[in-house]
Design an enzyme around this catalytic site. Structure first.
Site, PDB file in Angstrom:
ATOM      1  N   GLY A 176     -45.892 -33.571 -32.105  1.00  0.00           N
ATOM      2  CA  GLY A 176     -45.212 -33.555 -33.384  1.00  0.00           C
ATOM      3  C   GLY A 176     -44.020 -32.619 -33.366  1.00  0.00           C
ATOM      4  O   GLY A 176     -43.864 -31.787 -32.471  1.00  0.00           O
ATOM      5  N   CYS A 177     -43.156 -32.758 -34.363  1.00  0.00           N
ATOM      6  CA  CYS A 177     -41.935 -31.943 -34.408  1.00  0.00           C
ATOM      7  C   CYS A 177     -42.242 -30.481 -34.721  1.00  0.00           C
ATOM      8  O   CYS A 177     -41.764 -29.579 -34.023  1.00  0.00           O
ATOM      9  CB  CYS A 177     -40.949 -32.522 -35.412  1.00  0.00           C
ATOM     10  SG  CYS A 177     -41.651 -32.891 -37.034  1.00  0.00           S
ATOM     11  N   TYR A 178     -43.051 -30.229 -35.753  1.00  0.00           N
ATOM     12  CA  TYR A 178     -43.438 -28.847 -36.037  1.00  0.00           C
ATOM     13  C   TYR A 178     -44.176 -28.224 -34.844  1.00  0.00           C
ATOM     14  O   TYR A 178     -43.882 -27.083 -34.452  1.00  0.00           O
ATOM     15  CB  TYR A 178     -44.335 -28.788 -37.268  1.00  0.00           C
ATOM     16  CG  TYR A 178     -43.630 -28.845 -38.595  1.00  0.00           C
ATOM     17  CD1 TYR A 178     -42.530 -28.036 -38.877  1.00  0.00           C
ATOM     18  CD2 TYR A 178     -44.080 -29.694 -39.602  1.00  0.00           C
ATOM     19  CE1 TYR A 178     -41.899 -28.078 -40.112  1.00  0.00           C
ATOM     20  CE2 TYR A 178     -43.456 -29.742 -40.844  1.00  0.00           C
ATOM     21  CZ  TYR A 178     -42.368 -28.942 -41.097  1.00  0.00           C
ATOM     22  OH  TYR A 178     -41.750 -28.975 -42.330  1.00  0.00           O
TER      23      TYR A 178
END
Length: 346
Positions: free
Chosen positions: A149-151
Site C-alpha cells: 500500500g501507499c501509506y
C-alpha cells in the site's frame, strides 16, 4: 516483448500503469480490464492516451487474460484476486496485485481488518511482499507479488534502517501521514468531492485504519519482535502525494551523523531513495510524478526522539511505479526501466 494485462485499468492506479507501460518499447498491453467500462475505447475514458491506443476495455476475466499475457496487474478492490486466483492463472502468467489480498500473512488479521473472507488462503504463503528495497531477491523468483500500500510503503521505508539497527524503541512509534485525494480511488464518494476536501484537512480511520496491520507486520519482521504503532492518516486538498511524519524514541543518545550513516548503509545504493541533506525535510511536490522516495530526519535532543519525514507519489511509488519496479525484477530487467521520470516540481 512483455505482454501485460491490467485489470482495473480505469482506476487511478490502473491508469498510471497504462501511462507508464505505453511509453515502453519492450512492453505491449494486451488487455484493459474494466468491469465498469467494458466495451468502451480506453482512450475515450482517458483522453490523455488518445492516439496511443485504440484498444477496447474488456471484462475482468483473469483466466482468459492470463492466456495471452505474460504478466497481469490487478488494480482492483480487496477480494477480487483472492476470489479469482488459481493455479492455472499462475501457470499461464505472473501476477502483481495492487490490493491488500496477499499483503498480510496472517489471514485472521486480514479478515478482521478488511471485513471480508479470504478465498485463496493457500496462495498467501506463495506470495511475496513487493517492496523491492527489502525483498528484491524473493521478488525475482516469485510469480505472485503483493504490491504494498501507499501509506505502508512510505512508513516502512522511513523507519526500516532505525529498527534494523535497533536504534529506536519499537514501542514508541507514532506515524502521522497525509495523503492526496487520489489515494481514496476513483469511485464517487461524498467525503472526497471538491467542496468537502478543498480548504480543509481531516484525520480519518483514527486507531483503525486498515493499513495499520500491514505496517506493523513488516516493521515487526525487521525488528524481530512484535511492533504496535499509533497510525493516523489525514486527507489533504491535493490530488496526489503522501507525506509521512514518523516519531520514535531513541534507545541511547545519538547524533544526526550516526543516524545518517545507518540510512546510508541501507539506502546509499538504492536507485529510488533519496536521503536529503541535514536541515532539509521531505515534501511531496518534489517527488510528484516519479518513483522516488525522499527521506529526511531530525534529532530532537530535548525529547530524545527522532522525527522522520518521508514523501512519495502515492500513485507511482505507492502503486503503479512500484508494481512496474517489481515487474522489472521478475523479468530480469534493469530495475529503473520505464521509471526514470524526474519529478514534476511545479
Amino acid at each position: 516483448m512483455i505482454k501485460a494485462g491490467i485489470i482495473g485499468a480505469t482506476g487511478y492506479a490502473g491508469a498510471e500503469l497504462v501511462r507508464l507501460l505505453l511509453q515502453r518499447d519492450d512492453c505491449e498491453i494486451v488487455g484493459y480490464g474494466s468491469k465498469s467500462f467494458a466495451g468502451k475505447k480506453y482512450c475515450d475514458i482517458f483522453r490523455g492516451v488518445y492516439k496511443y491506443t485504440d484498444d477496447i476495455c474488456e471484462n475482468d476475466d483473469i483466466l482468459e487474460l492470463s492466456k495471452k499475457a505474460d504478466i497481469i496487474f490487478t488494480a482492483t478492490p480487496q477480494g477480487f484476486l483472492s476470489e479469482n486466483i488459481n493455479e492455472e492463472v499462475l501457470l499461464n502468467s505472473k501476477v502483481i496485485d495492487l490490493s491488500a489480498d496477499f499483503r498480510i500473512k496472517d489471514v485472521k488479521v486480514y479478515e478482521k481488518w478488511y471485513k471480508i473472507e479470504h478465498r485463496a488462503k493457500d496462495f498467501i504463503e506463495k506470495s511475496v511482499y513487493g517492496l523491492p528495497e527489502l525483498y528484491r531477491e524473493q521478488i525475482k523468483e516469485s510469480r505472485l507479488i503483493a504490491n504494498p500500500g501507499c501509506y505502508p510503503t512510505c512508513s516502512i521505508l522511513s523507519l526500516y534502517p532505525l529498527l534494523k539497527h535497533k536504534l529506536i524503541d519499537e514501542k514508541s512509534i507514532i506515524i502521522d501521514a497525509k495523503s492526496g485525494t487520489s489515494g481514496a480511488g476513483r469511485n464517487a464518494k461524498l467525503d472526497n468531492i471538491f467542496c468537502e476536501v478543498n480548504e480543509n484537512i481531516k484525520a480519518y480511520g483514527i486507531g483503525n485504519h486498515r493499513h495499520t496491520p500491514e505496517i506493523e507486520e513488516q516493521l515487526g519482521k525487521v525488528a524481530d519482535t512484535p511492533v504496535v504503532i499509533s497510525f493516523t492518516p489525514h486527507l489533504i486538498p491535493m490530488m496526489r502525494g503522501i507525506l509521512v511524519t514518523a516519531y520514535a524514541s531513541f534507545k541511547k543518545d545519538i547524533d544526526w551523523e550516526d543516524v545518517n550513516n545507518v540510512y546510508e548503509q541501507e539506502y546509499g545504493k538504492e536507485k529510488f531513495i533519496r536521503l536529503l541533506r541535514k536541515n532539509e525535510n521531505a515534501e511531496p511536490r518534489f517527488v510528484r510524478g516519479s518513483n522516488l522516495v525522499d527521506i529526511a530526519y531530525v534529532i530532537d535532543k530535548r525529547t530524545k526522539r527522532i522525527i522522520i519525514t518521508a514523501a512519495i507519489d502515492n500513485l507511482i511509488k505507492g502503486a503503479a511505479g512500484q508494481a512496474i519496479q517489481n515487474m522489472n525484477l521478475m523479468f530480469g530487467l534493469e530495475e529503473e526501466c520505464g521509471l526514470k521520470n524526474l519529478p514534476i516540481s511545479i
